[in-house]
Scaffold this motif. Structure first.
Motif, PDB file in Angstrom:
ATOM      1  N   ARG A   1       0.796  -1.306  -0.070  1.00 23.41           N
ATOM      2  CA  ARG A   1       0.059  -0.056  -0.041  1.00 23.41           C
ATOM      3  C   ARG A   1       0.799   1.197  -0.009  1.00 23.41           C
ATOM      4  O   ARG A   1       0.785   2.102  -0.712  1.00 23.41           O
TER       5      ARG A   1
ATOM      6  N   PRO B   1      -7.615   4.442  -5.651  1.00 20.00           N
ATOM      7  CA  PRO B   1      -7.889   4.827  -7.138  1.00 20.00           C
ATOM      8  C   PRO B   1      -7.792   6.372  -7.627  1.00 20.00           C
ATOM      9  O   PRO B   1      -7.888   7.153  -6.674  1.00 20.00           O
TER      10      PRO B   1
ATOM     11  N   ASP C   1     -17.071   2.256  -0.435  1.00 20.79           N
ATOM     12  CA  ASP C   1     -16.034   1.346  -1.484  1.00 20.79           C
ATOM     13  C   ASP C   1     -16.987   0.775  -2.785  1.00 20.79           C
ATOM     14  O   ASP C   1     -16.504   0.846  -3.860  1.00 20.79           O
ATOM     15  N   GLU C   2     -18.397   0.522  -2.403  1.00 15.57           N
ATOM     16  CA  GLU C   2     -19.044  -0.115  -3.710  1.00 15.57           C
ATOM     17  C   GLU C   2     -19.187   0.997  -4.542  1.00 15.57           C
ATOM     18  O   GLU C   2     -19.662   0.785  -5.767  1.00 15.57           O
TER      19      GLU C   2
ATOM     20  N   ARG D   1     -17.344   3.897  -5.337  1.00 14.91           N
ATOM     21  CA  ARG D   1     -16.284   4.575  -5.880  1.00 14.91           C
ATOM     22  C   ARG D   1     -15.927   4.457  -7.426  1.00 14.91           C
ATOM     23  O   ARG D   1     -15.678   5.515  -7.960  1.00 14.91           O
ATOM     24  N   GLY D   2     -16.359   3.363  -7.959  1.00 15.18           N
ATOM     25  CA  GLY D   2     -16.122   3.169  -9.257  1.00 15.18           C
ATOM     26  C   GLY D   2     -17.141   4.083 -10.049  1.00 15.18           C
ATOM     27  O   GLY D   2     -16.857   4.665 -11.178  1.00 15.18           O
TER      28      GLY D   2
ATOM     29  N   ASN E   1      -6.182   2.091 -11.084  1.00 11.13           N
ATOM     30  CA  ASN E   1      -7.143   1.383 -10.492  1.00 11.13           C
ATOM     31  C   ASN E   1      -7.152   0.395  -9.137  1.00 11.13           C
ATOM     32  O   ASN E   1      -7.606  -0.444  -8.903  1.00 11.13           O
ATOM     33  N   ASP E   2      -6.055   1.251  -8.567  1.00  6.67           N
ATOM     34  CA  ASP E   2      -5.920   0.567  -7.170  1.00  6.67           C
ATOM     35  C   ASP E   2      -7.000   0.320  -6.233  1.00  6.67           C
ATOM     36  O   ASP E   2      -7.585   1.298  -6.109  1.00  6.67           O
ATOM     37  N   GLN E   3      -7.200  -0.729  -5.551  1.00 11.87           N
ATOM     38  CA  GLN E   3      -8.287  -1.050  -4.920  1.00 11.87           C
ATOM     39  C   GLN E   3      -8.461   0.121  -3.693  1.00 11.87           C
ATOM     40  O   GLN E   3      -9.508   0.513  -3.324  1.00 11.87           O
ATOM     41  N   TYR E   4      -7.201   0.577  -3.170  1.00 14.64           N
ATOM     42  CA  TYR E   4      -7.526   1.518  -1.878  1.00 14.64           C
ATOM     43  C   TYR E   4      -7.278   2.950  -2.205  1.00 14.64           C
ATOM     44  O   TYR E   4      -7.608   3.775  -1.708  1.00 14.64           O
TER      45      TYR E   4
END
Length: 179
Positions: free
Chosen positions: A4, A111, A80-81, A83-84, A106-109
């Motif tokens: 991270r 972006p 989190d759901e 963010r995209g 596109n990092d999960q933590y």
């Protein structure tokens, strides 16, 4: 944990390399105050395009030797759901305005989206520690004094508060699924 940290470091390096002034160093015909005002206009337009509306507060304004950066922090909880969806809304808006998308993380933590206006301003949306941050970097401009933004935030001003509190505004849409 080290991964991270490495991703966040790379994100910051990418942000600096994609900023408006990091490239050719050519000076455009405006001063730092005019550039700061234009950065505010860019963020005003971006934030007004987000539906449902979010609450935001001013982040710090910084100046370099020939550039200025304006920041805004999103105070609405973006789960989190969602963010995209949030990133997609902003990316579509920027493309419709003719901004060139220069990079997507596109990092999960953490972006992020990095773009550039036709006038050479770098614009970014970065998530860090669960909060969204907008930043606009000017290209190289004439040195001048820079006043604080006159655009009022659409929530608490948090004057004299640094760092800003974590996102604390619930949205039935943007916060869906957040605990």
């Amino acid at each position: 944990m080290m991964f991270r940290l490495a991703v966040r470091t790379m994100t910051l390096i990418l942000a600096v390399s994609l900023s408006g002034c990091a490239g050719n160093g050519k000076r455009i015909d405006m001063d730092m105050q005019a550039a700061a005002d234009h950065a505010d206009e860019i963020m005003d337009a971006t934030l007004s395009s987000i539906e449902p509306a979010i609450q935001w507060a001013h982040g710090p304004t910084t100046t370099g030797s020939c550039d200025v950066t304006r920041r805004r922090s999103v105070m609405t909880i973006v789960s989190d759901e969602r963010r995209g969806s949030f990133l997609g809304v902003v990316e579509r808006d920027w493309k419709e305005r003719g901004y060139r998308i220069k990079g997507i993380n596109n990092d999960q933590y953490s972006p992020a989206i990095y773009a550039q206006t036709s006038g050479g301003f770098g614009v970014s949306l970065i998530f860090g520690s669960g909060q969204a941050f907008f930043e606009v970097d000017s290209p190289c401009v004439e040195e001048s004094e820079v006043a604080e933004s006159t655009t009022p935030p659409n929530g608490p001003a948090y004057e004299g508060v640094y760092p800003l509190p974590r996102p604390n505004v619930h949205s039935d849409f943007w916060s869906a699924g957040a605990s």
